[in-house]
Each structure stands twice: as structure tokens, then as C-alpha cells.
Design an enzyme around this catalytic site. Sequence first.
Site, PDB file in Angstrom:
ATOM      1  N   ASN A  98       0.825  -1.199   0.000  1.00 21.60           N
ATOM      2  CA  ASN A  98       0.000   0.000   0.000  1.00 21.60           C
ATOM      3  C   ASN A  98       0.865   1.257   0.000  1.00 21.60           C
ATOM      4  O   ASN A  98       2.001   1.249   0.467  1.00 21.60           O
ATOM      5  CB  ASN A  98      -0.939  -0.001   1.206  1.00 21.60           C
ATOM      6  N   ASP A 100      -0.382   4.281   1.277  1.00 21.07           N
ATOM      7  CA  ASP A 100      -1.121   5.256   2.073  1.00 21.07           C
ATOM      8  C   ASP A 100      -0.432   5.668   3.370  1.00 21.07           C
ATOM      9  O   ASP A 100      -0.880   6.590   4.055  1.00 21.07           O
ATOM     10  CB  ASP A 100      -2.525   4.728   2.392  1.00 21.07           C
ATOM     11  N   HIS A 115       5.850  -0.351  -2.645  1.00 14.67           N
ATOM     12  CA  HIS A 115       5.442   0.447  -3.804  1.00 14.67           C
ATOM     13  C   HIS A 115       5.517   1.946  -3.554  1.00 14.67           C
ATOM     14  O   HIS A 115       4.951   2.736  -4.311  1.00 14.67           O
ATOM     15  CB  HIS A 115       4.026   0.045  -4.228  1.00 14.67           C
ATOM     16  N   CYS A 123      11.429  14.018  -8.714  1.00 12.38           N
ATOM     17  CA  CYS A 123      11.625  14.501 -10.079  1.00 12.38           C
ATOM     18  C   CYS A 123      12.387  13.439 -10.860  1.00 12.38           C
ATOM     19  O   CYS A 123      13.468  13.005 -10.447  1.00 12.38           O
ATOM     20  CB  CYS A 123      12.404  15.810 -10.095  1.00 12.38           C
ATOM     21  N   CYS A 126      16.039  15.246 -12.227  1.00 11.30           N
ATOM     22  CA  CYS A 126      17.163  15.590 -11.353  1.00 11.30           C
ATOM     23  C   CYS A 126      17.176  14.806 -10.046  1.00 11.30           C
ATOM     24  O   CYS A 126      18.142  14.890  -9.286  1.00 11.30           O
ATOM     25  CB  CYS A 126      17.169  17.092 -11.065  1.00 11.30           C
ATOM     26  N   CYS A 180      15.085  21.802 -11.191  1.00  5.50           N
ATOM     27  CA  CYS A 180      15.555  21.794 -12.587  1.00  5.50           C
ATOM     28  C   CYS A 180      14.587  22.444 -13.569  1.00  5.50           C
ATOM     29  O   CYS A 180      14.929  22.643 -14.739  1.00  5.50           O
ATOM     30  CB  CYS A 180      15.861  20.366 -13.036  1.00  5.50           C
ATOM     31  N   GLY A 218      -4.803  -9.213   3.594  1.00  4.33           N
ATOM     32  CA  GLY A 218      -5.535  -8.343   2.691  1.00  4.33           C
ATOM     33  C   GLY A 218      -4.983  -8.222   1.292  1.00  4.33           C
ATOM     34  O   GLY A 218      -5.163  -7.190   0.646  1.00  4.33           O
TER      35      GLY A 218
END
Length: 274
Positions: A98, A100, A115, A123, A126, A180, A218
Site C-alpha cells: 500500500n 497510504d 510500492h 523529479c 534531477c 531543474c 488483505g
Amino acid sequence: MIEELAGLVGAGGVCVLEGAGMSTGSGIPDYRGPNGSLQRHTPMTYREFTGSAENRRRYWGRSHVGWEHFRRAQPNDAHRAVAALERAGLLTGVITQNVDGLDLAAGTREVVELHGNLDRVVCLRCGESTDRAELAERLTAANPGFTGRVQEFRALNPDGDADLTDAQLEGFTTVPCRRCGQDALKADVVFFGETVPKDRVARCFELLDGSRSLLVLGSSLAVMSGYRFVLHAAKHARPVAIVTAGPTRGDAKATVRLDAPLQDVLPDLLRRLG
């Protein structure tokens, strides 16, 4: 089966693998459950996001609205139960799929966010990493009146994406990286089709190899990103317990299997463990 689960967890040395079902009790939908978002929503892929400025504009418009709702979510009984198991010294660590941040908010300390986390922005040009709240302020300033115009939307998705119409997105503009100046800002999460950083995966296997068992909470285990840990545990003769509502890809590998809501099972487990 709850007694078998209590025996396995009570022995300690448990590595936890979490999926979207952990957060449904906090108002965040899952992907593949009975009302899962994949039935009505296809997440943007990494290739789509990086390949088109228009796709990035659509992503950030939808995500900007979704994040305002996402960040108000609070840990539920399942998150608090996992934190309690860690405080009791029964866990070696938590691997969550998750994005969150609710495990950390509940007080769990050893968490690998496989994840990523929606609270961060990176970014792609850069490498600058910034806080999501800062970007939200910049997007709000660049799009006056936008969030007030889209108070209602069709659905919120597990990746923080609000399901907006083209009409609602009309006129929304992105902002560039402050360092940048490029249009290359991305939520610091792994998109579909993107590779999980190798050092993060290595840390997950390190946690699993230092454990006596794997507890899946889950997750349907439909994608290899999480399922590989079940395969690894089974290969090395470590018991696998799965607590998930509905079928999972790993059911055949499970030593203990409970098809039930986590918000019911985990508090009951805590009571049994005293």
C-alpha cells in the site's frame, strides 16, 4: 483456523505482507475485491505517464483531488493490530504493497513500503525529492478554484486517483520541478509497469529470510510483486498464513487460510494472544 493462526503468530518471528485489503476499513478501496476499483478504473502505467505531458496533466489533476481525501484517512483496527503485534515482539517486519502510509501512522516501526508512499514526490530528471504537501500548495496556487469545482467525483482509487471527468479536468495545469524546472514530477510510488527498486526488494527478502513464517493480510497476490514472497517462503519451508476476504493466488501455498475481513480477524487474534 483462528486458533491455528494464533499458534503460528504466537510463536513469533512473523514477517507480514500486506495488500489493499488492509486499508478498506479506512475508506480506501481495494483493487480486486467485490467492489474493487479495477472493475471500473485502469491505473495509468509508467509508460503512459512518462510518454505524454497530457497524461501527466490528467494524472496530477486527478491525484491532486484524490490526495486531499487520501491524506485524511486514519488507521483502522487492522493497522492497529499489526502495530500491537510488533510491540509484543512477534514480528520481524512488515512489507506493505500500500502507498497510504497508514501502518506508520498506526505506530508500526519496521515497515518496507514496497510500492512507495503518496506523501512523497520525486523529479524523474534531477532526482529531487519533496513533500507532497508542498506540491499540493503549489498546484492549488496554480489552479485557483479547481478543488472547489470538483468537490464531487465518481470514485476514489487505491492509488490516490480521483475519478474525474474531462470537463472537471478542463484548464488544470501542472507545475515544474523547483530545482531543474522540468515537467518531470512524479508521485514517489511504483506505477503499473514500473520496476520496484532493487534495494527495496532485497530488504524485503532480508526480512523474510530472518523470519519463521509469512503472514499475508488483505492481498489477492494477483501480481508477482507480492506473490514472489509467498513463493520464496514456501520454497524455504516457512509456513504461510493468508487472511484475505475472497480467493488469492497463494491459497495452494497456505498452511493456514482464513477467508474473512481483517477488521474482524485481527482484533480476535489479539484477544487470543492476550
